[in-house]
Scaffold this motif. Structure first.
Motif, PDB file in Angstrom:
ATOM      1  N   ALA A   1     -17.373  19.522   8.300  1.00 29.26           N
ATOM      2  CA  ALA A   1     -17.412  20.695   8.920  1.00 29.26           C
ATOM      3  C   ALA A   1     -16.542  21.832   7.792  1.00 29.26           C
ATOM      4  N   VAL A   2     -17.018  23.053   7.577  1.00 29.05           N
ATOM      5  CA  VAL A   2     -16.444  24.256   6.736  1.00 29.05           C
ATOM      6  C   VAL A   2     -16.123  25.225   7.561  1.00 29.05           C
ATOM      7  N   LEU A   3     -14.988  25.853   7.403  1.00 27.93           N
ATOM      8  CA  LEU A   3     -14.558  26.954   8.181  1.00 27.93           C
ATOM      9  C   LEU A   3     -14.091  27.809   7.299  1.00 27.93           C
ATOM     10  N   ALA A   4     -14.444  29.336   7.484  1.00 33.64           N
ATOM     11  CA  ALA A   4     -14.286  30.390   6.704  1.00 33.64           C
ATOM     12  C   ALA A   4     -13.847  31.526   7.761  1.00 33.64           C
ATOM     13  N   ASN A   5     -12.487  31.771   7.883  1.00 36.27           N
ATOM     14  CA  ASN A   5     -11.979  32.688   8.926  1.00 36.27           C
ATOM     15  C   ASN A   5     -11.697  34.122   8.164  1.00 36.27           C
ATOM     16  N   PHE A   6     -12.443  35.210   8.385  1.00 36.55           N
ATOM     17  CA  PHE A   6     -12.400  36.594   7.514  1.00 36.55           C
ATOM     18  C   PHE A   6     -12.448  36.132   6.162  1.00 36.55           C
TER      19      PHE A   6
ATOM     20  N   ARG B   1     -22.111  18.132   4.517  1.00 35.37           N
ATOM     21  CA  ARG B   1     -22.996  17.080   4.598  1.00 35.37           C
ATOM     22  C   ARG B   1     -24.394  17.279   5.553  1.00 35.37           C
ATOM     23  N   PRO B   2     -25.372  16.830   5.286  1.00 28.86           N
ATOM     24  CA  PRO B   2     -26.454  17.224   6.170  1.00 28.86           C
ATOM     25  C   PRO B   2     -26.183  16.823   7.684  1.00 28.86           C
ATOM     26  N   GLY B   3     -26.405  17.739   8.524  1.00 29.27           N
ATOM     27  CA  GLY B   3     -25.942  17.956   9.926  1.00 29.27           C
ATOM     28  C   GLY B   3     -24.762  18.210  10.215  1.00 29.27           C
ATOM     29  N   GLY B   4     -23.848  18.520   9.079  1.00 32.55           N
ATOM     30  CA  GLY B   4     -22.581  19.088   9.269  1.00 32.55           C
ATOM     31  C   GLY B   4     -22.612  20.576   9.916  1.00 32.55           C
ATOM     32  N   ARG B   5     -21.573  21.144  10.095  1.00 35.28           N
ATOM     33  CA  ARG B   5     -21.364  22.569  10.450  1.00 35.28           C
ATOM     34  C   ARG B   5     -20.749  23.468   9.814  1.00 35.28           C
TER      35      ARG B   5
END
Length: 269
Positions: A107-112, A132-136
């Motif tokens: 998972a990759v998170l990018a808040n603002f 990764r493939p299928g990751g969010r």
């Protein structure tokens, strides 16, 4: 490759980690739990918090039992996250070039964060590369047009005839996109994310008038540069206008409740 917009962002944010933590960090924390839900963050999830700022997202992901990594272009922000989540690997890095292997994260998170990069599509393509493939991927940006609470200081600056400094470029029109649910979802799709969705998140941010003013007064963000563009005289004029305009948001207790609207988007690599 960076752009003049990227270089200006580094100038804007240099040395302002503590000022941000005291002022606008609480505002930007509002959608964090929804952001983590959209990315499916759970115990054991390998997470990157990109543009980690004061570490709010990293702290929340760690509390869920995730395996947290973080990165920010501003050294002060990276250090703040290290203090917030001891033992977390935090790197100083800027989009669209990150020092991680292909398909490295669940998972990759990018808040603002996407608000602050000169090539948003290239940044998203890089985030897809390391997921990764299928990751969010899950991210937030501010909606445009902005909600009334978000424009309060800008209105005060306009009343004082303050303008954007010449050294502060706007995003190149070729790199820009509609800051709407449809526009952001389309950008994710263009970067290769599947099942891209986007929705609005609206809330009233409760804050003191002094706290809200202080962030921009200390030069945080583009609005902070506008507010400081004509020295003390311009600041005094803008503050006079701000005190008048803020009355429409003031509660009986004296606090301000400022309407804000963000976009929360997610997609699958």
């Amino acid at each position: 490759m960076t752009t003049p917009f990227d270089d200006a962002e580094r100038r804007i944010w240099s040395g302002r980690a503590e000022a941000y933590a005291r002022t606008y960090a609480r505002l930007c924390a509002h959608p964090v739990e929804a952001l983590l839900d959209a990315a499916g963050v759970a115990p054991g999830t390998r997470v990157l918090d990109v543009g980690c700022g004061s570490g709010t997202v990293s702290v929340a992901a760690f509390a869920r039992g995730a395996d947290v990594y973080a990165a920010d272009a501003e050294p002060g922000m990276a250090e703040a996250t290290r203090r917030a989540v001891p033992g977390t690997e935090v790197r100083i890095a800027r989009l669209p070039e990150l020092p991680y292997a292909d398909a490295h994260f669940d998972a990759v998170l990018a808040n603002f964060v996407l608000n602050h990069v000169g090539r948003p599509l290239a940044a998203l393509t890089e985030l897809r590369r390391i997921t990764r493939p299928g990751g969010r991927l899950a991210l937030t940006i501010w909606r445009a047009p902005a909600a009334p609470g978000q424009t309060l200081i800008g209105r005060a600056a306009q009343a004082a005839d303050l303008t954007r400094p010449a050294w502060l470029p706007a995003l190149d029109p070729d790199d820009d996109f509609p800051r709407t649910p449809e526009g952001l979802a389309a950008l994710l799709a263009a970067a290769g994310f599947l099942e891209a969705t986007c929705s609005e998140v609206a809330w009233g941010h409760e804050t003191g008038a002094e706290e809200w003013w202080a962030g921009a007064e200390q030069g945080i963000g583009a609005i902070g540069q506008v507010l400081n563009s004509r020295g003390p005289e311009g600041m005094v004029e803008a503050r006079r206008a701000y005190d008048g305009l803020s009355a429409e948001f003031r509660t009986p207790s004296g606090q301000l409740v400022l309407p804000h609207v963000a976009l929360l988007a997610a997609g699958t690599a």
